[in-house]
Design an enzyme around this catalytic site. Structure first.
Site, PDB file in Angstrom:
ATOM      1  N   HIS A 194      45.899  -4.431 -49.183  1.00 33.08           N
ATOM      2  CA  HIS A 194      45.574  -5.486 -50.145  1.00 33.08           C
ATOM      3  C   HIS A 194      45.158  -4.906 -51.494  1.00 33.08           C
ATOM      4  O   HIS A 194      45.567  -5.388 -52.556  1.00 33.08           O
ATOM      5  CB  HIS A 194      44.439  -6.342 -49.556  1.00 33.08           C
ATOM      6  CG  HIS A 194      44.241  -7.649 -50.273  1.00 33.08           C
ATOM      7  ND1 HIS A 194      43.404  -8.631 -49.790  1.00 33.08           N
ATOM      8  CD2 HIS A 194      44.748  -8.135 -51.429  1.00 33.08           C
ATOM      9  CE1 HIS A 194      43.411  -9.657 -50.623  1.00 33.08           C
ATOM     10  NE2 HIS A 194      44.221  -9.379 -51.617  1.00 33.08           N
ATOM     11  N   THR A 220      46.255   1.359 -49.403  1.00 29.53           N
ATOM     12  CA  THR A 220      47.688   1.064 -49.495  1.00 29.53           C
ATOM     13  C   THR A 220      48.015  -0.349 -49.016  1.00 29.53           C
ATOM     14  O   THR A 220      49.190  -0.684 -48.845  1.00 29.53           O
ATOM     15  CB  THR A 220      48.499   2.074 -48.655  1.00 29.53           C
ATOM     16  OG1 THR A 220      47.987   2.100 -47.321  1.00 29.53           O
ATOM     17  CG2 THR A 220      48.412   3.464 -49.258  1.00 29.53           C
ATOM     18  N   PHE A 256      46.042  -2.146 -52.889  1.00 28.48           N
ATOM     19  CA  PHE A 256      47.208  -1.616 -53.593  1.00 28.48           C
ATOM     20  C   PHE A 256      47.985  -2.729 -54.281  1.00 28.48           C
ATOM     21  O   PHE A 256      48.400  -2.601 -55.429  1.00 28.48           O
ATOM     22  CB  PHE A 256      48.100  -0.874 -52.595  1.00 28.48           C
ATOM     23  CG  PHE A 256      49.383  -0.361 -53.181  1.00 28.48           C
ATOM     24  CD1 PHE A 256      49.398   0.808 -53.938  1.00 28.48           C
ATOM     25  CD2 PHE A 256      50.578  -1.028 -52.983  1.00 28.48           C
ATOM     26  CE1 PHE A 256      50.577   1.281 -54.487  1.00 28.48           C
ATOM     27  CE2 PHE A 256      51.760  -0.560 -53.519  1.00 28.48           C
ATOM     28  CZ  PHE A 256      51.767   0.601 -54.272  1.00 28.48           C
ATOM     29  N   SER A 257      48.180  -3.852 -53.563  1.00 29.04           N
ATOM     30  CA  SER A 257      48.928  -4.966 -54.144  1.00 29.04           C
ATOM     31  C   SER A 257      48.187  -5.593 -55.313  1.00 29.04           C
ATOM     32  O   SER A 257      48.786  -6.247 -56.157  1.00 29.04           O
ATOM     33  CB  SER A 257      49.215  -6.026 -53.071  1.00 29.04           C
ATOM     34  OG  SER A 257      48.028  -6.635 -52.629  1.00 29.04           O
ATOM     35  N   GLU A 270      39.969  -3.409 -45.260  1.00 30.16           N
ATOM     36  CA  GLU A 270      39.210  -3.929 -46.395  1.00 30.16           C
ATOM     37  C   GLU A 270      38.361  -5.125 -46.010  1.00 30.16           C
ATOM     38  O   GLU A 270      38.649  -5.840 -45.050  1.00 30.16           O
ATOM     39  CB  GLU A 270      40.138  -4.329 -47.549  1.00 30.16           C
ATOM     40  CG  GLU A 270      40.944  -5.586 -47.338  1.00 30.16           C
ATOM     41  CD  GLU A 270      42.209  -5.398 -46.544  1.00 30.16           C
ATOM     42  OE1 GLU A 270      42.443  -6.221 -45.632  1.00 30.16           O
ATOM     43  OE2 GLU A 270      42.955  -4.445 -46.828  1.00 30.16           O
ATOM     44  N   ARG A 322      39.286 -23.394 -58.912  1.00 32.20           N
ATOM     45  CA  ARG A 322      38.357 -22.742 -59.833  1.00 32.20           C
ATOM     46  C   ARG A 322      38.147 -21.298 -59.427  1.00 32.20           C
ATOM     47  O   ARG A 322      38.310 -20.919 -58.264  1.00 32.20           O
ATOM     48  CB  ARG A 322      36.995 -23.468 -59.820  1.00 32.20           C
ATOM     49  CG  ARG A 322      37.042 -24.933 -60.231  1.00 32.20           C
ATOM     50  CD  ARG A 322      37.336 -25.107 -61.702  1.00 32.20           C
ATOM     51  NE  ARG A 322      36.277 -24.588 -62.539  1.00 32.20           N
ATOM     52  CZ  ARG A 322      35.170 -25.262 -62.867  1.00 32.20           C
ATOM     53  NH1 ARG A 322      34.992 -26.496 -62.392  1.00 32.20           N
ATOM     54  NH2 ARG A 322      34.256 -24.728 -63.650  1.00 32.20           N
ATOM     55  N   ASP A 325      51.416  -3.156 -38.619  1.00 30.60           N
ATOM     56  CA  ASP A 325      50.031  -2.885 -38.999  1.00 30.60           C
ATOM     57  C   ASP A 325      49.091  -3.988 -38.542  1.00 30.60           C
ATOM     58  O   ASP A 325      47.940  -3.735 -38.197  1.00 30.60           O
ATOM     59  CB  ASP A 325      49.932  -2.706 -40.520  1.00 30.60           C
ATOM     60  CG  ASP A 325      50.495  -1.367 -40.981  1.00 30.60           C
ATOM     61  OD1 ASP A 325      50.643  -0.471 -40.130  1.00 30.60           O
ATOM     62  OD2 ASP A 325      50.787  -1.223 -42.177  1.00 30.60           O
ATOM     63  N   GLY A 326      49.565  -5.244 -38.521  1.00 26.93           N
ATOM     64  CA  GLY A 326      48.719  -6.350 -38.070  1.00 26.93           C
ATOM     65  C   GLY A 326      48.309  -6.193 -36.616  1.00 26.93           C
ATOM     66  O   GLY A 326      47.156  -6.455 -36.244  1.00 26.93           O
ATOM     67  N   ARG A 361      44.561  -5.500 -34.894  1.00 27.54           N
ATOM     68  CA  ARG A 361      44.042  -6.236 -33.742  1.00 27.54           C
ATOM     69  C   ARG A 361      43.552  -5.273 -32.671  1.00 27.54           C
ATOM     70  O   ARG A 361      42.492  -5.458 -32.072  1.00 27.54           O
ATOM     71  CB  ARG A 361      45.129  -7.166 -33.190  1.00 27.54           C
ATOM     72  CG  ARG A 361      44.714  -7.900 -31.935  1.00 27.54           C
ATOM     73  CD  ARG A 361      45.558  -9.151 -31.740  1.00 27.54           C
ATOM     74  NE  ARG A 361      46.962  -8.878 -31.553  1.00 27.54           N
ATOM     75  CZ  ARG A 361      47.549  -8.715 -30.369  1.00 27.54           C
ATOM     76  NH1 ARG A 361      46.816  -8.781 -29.268  1.00 27.54           N
ATOM     77  NH2 ARG A 361      48.835  -8.513 -30.269  1.00 27.54           N
TER      78      ARG A 361
END
Length: 317
Positions: free
Chosen positions: A188, A186, A190-191, A146, A156, A70-71, A75
């Site tokens: 970031h 599905t 999703f996690s 995303e 912080r 997917d990465g 790209r």
């Protein structure tokens, strides 16, 4: 006139090198002119000239074939966004949610491409506008998966204010906020505990990250609405915006980000008519048959009432 395919791959992986060699051979035998793009030219947020330079030669291609996970597809999306050229992903990674074909099916994928035996599916992106203190003109970008606003320093929480269509909704301290497309639901989002959105859902999802608040639940807005996330003046730390984990820009205190459904979708070449439900089950290895059903079908299975005591049964009779 010769037909042309551009290949994007992860050149540092041995399996990608082997797949590239096979893909070039198969495409050439099918009558394609093959061009390679193996430079990791991540465009800077808002640097549209860099994006234009990276896309040189893409519009002359019939398709962009991506060999990787997917990465690598994300790209390649930087090359095709705004061109109308479809992406065909061949998965060499782990999950490969965006890929259409697996490594073992590479030859068949080339044959389908040569025969133009595929459908083109459009996936919505999000358009992103960043307003920085002291700047009159916003800096613009986009994302397929995303756009994430996160704290710039780990010690912080960042204080953010959330608005929808210009109307204040909530404010809280958090590690960040993820705003995703249905495609990115599905990833970031999703996690972080967000829902899975089917690709045809025309909305934008927002998921807070570790928010210190009573009301910090995932939200979904429609295609004509806009999220605004502001780094509040009282925030003890600045933030950073990242699009698809690749393009980033610093957000000083007082900055705000606007995210809405994008005007230019990305196009994917689809070889299989299988519904998204089947893809979800396959990629996540979901237990379609649950353990209770499996247990009930085993020989010697005991029901919830327990084993039958024939002697007691005869006594009762």
């Amino acid at each position: 006139m010769s037909r042309r395919v551009l290949i994007v791959t992860h050149g540092g992986r041995p399996e990608a090198v082997a797949a590239l060699s096979e893909a070039v051979r198969e495409l050439t035998e099918a009558g394609f002119e093959v061009a390679l793009h193996d430079d990791d030219l991540a465009e800077s947020f808002g640097d549209h000239m860099a994006a234009a330079r990276a896309r040189e030669g893409v519009t002359e291609s019939e398709a962009v074939m991506v060999l990787g996970g997917d990465g690598t597809i994300l790209r390649a999306a930087e090359l095709t966004h705004g061109t109308g050229v479809p992406l065909l992903g061949v998965n060499l990674g782990h999950v490969g949610f965006l890929a259409e074909s697996e490594r073992d099916d590479l030859r068949q994928a080339v044959r389908r491409l040569a025969a133009r035996d595929y459908e083109v599916e459009e996936r919505a992106v999000v358009d992103v506008a960043v307003h920085l203190p002291g700047e009159d003109t916003p800096r613009t970008g986009w994302a397929l998966n995303e756009a994430t606003v996160e704290k710039a320093r780990r010690e912080r929480m960042v204080e953010v204010g959330i608005a929808v269509d210009g109307r204040p909704l909530s404010s809280f301290g958090c590690d960040g906020v993820v705003m995703s497309t249905a495609t990115g639901s599905t990833a970031h989002a999703f996690s972080a505990g967000g829902p899975v959105m089917w690709p045809e859902v025309d909305g934008v999802l927002l998921v807070p990250l570790s928010a210190h608040a009573l009301f910090a639940r995932p939200l979904v807005i429609g295609p004509r609405s806009t999220y605004t996330v502001k780094v509040l003046e009282r925030s003890p730390v600045p933030a950073v915006l990242t699009c698809d984990g690749r393009r980033r820009i610093d957000l000083p205190v007082g900055s705000w980000v606007e995210v809405r459904r994008g005007a230019l979708p990305l196009r994917f070449a689809r070889l299989s008519p299988a519904p998204f439900t089947d893809r979800l089950v396959s990629k996540f290895s979901l237990p379609v048959v649950g353990w209770r059903e499996l247990a009930a079908n085993r020989p010697g299975h005991r029901t919830e009432q327990g084993p039958r005591d024939d002697a007691a049964h005869e006594k009762e009779a």
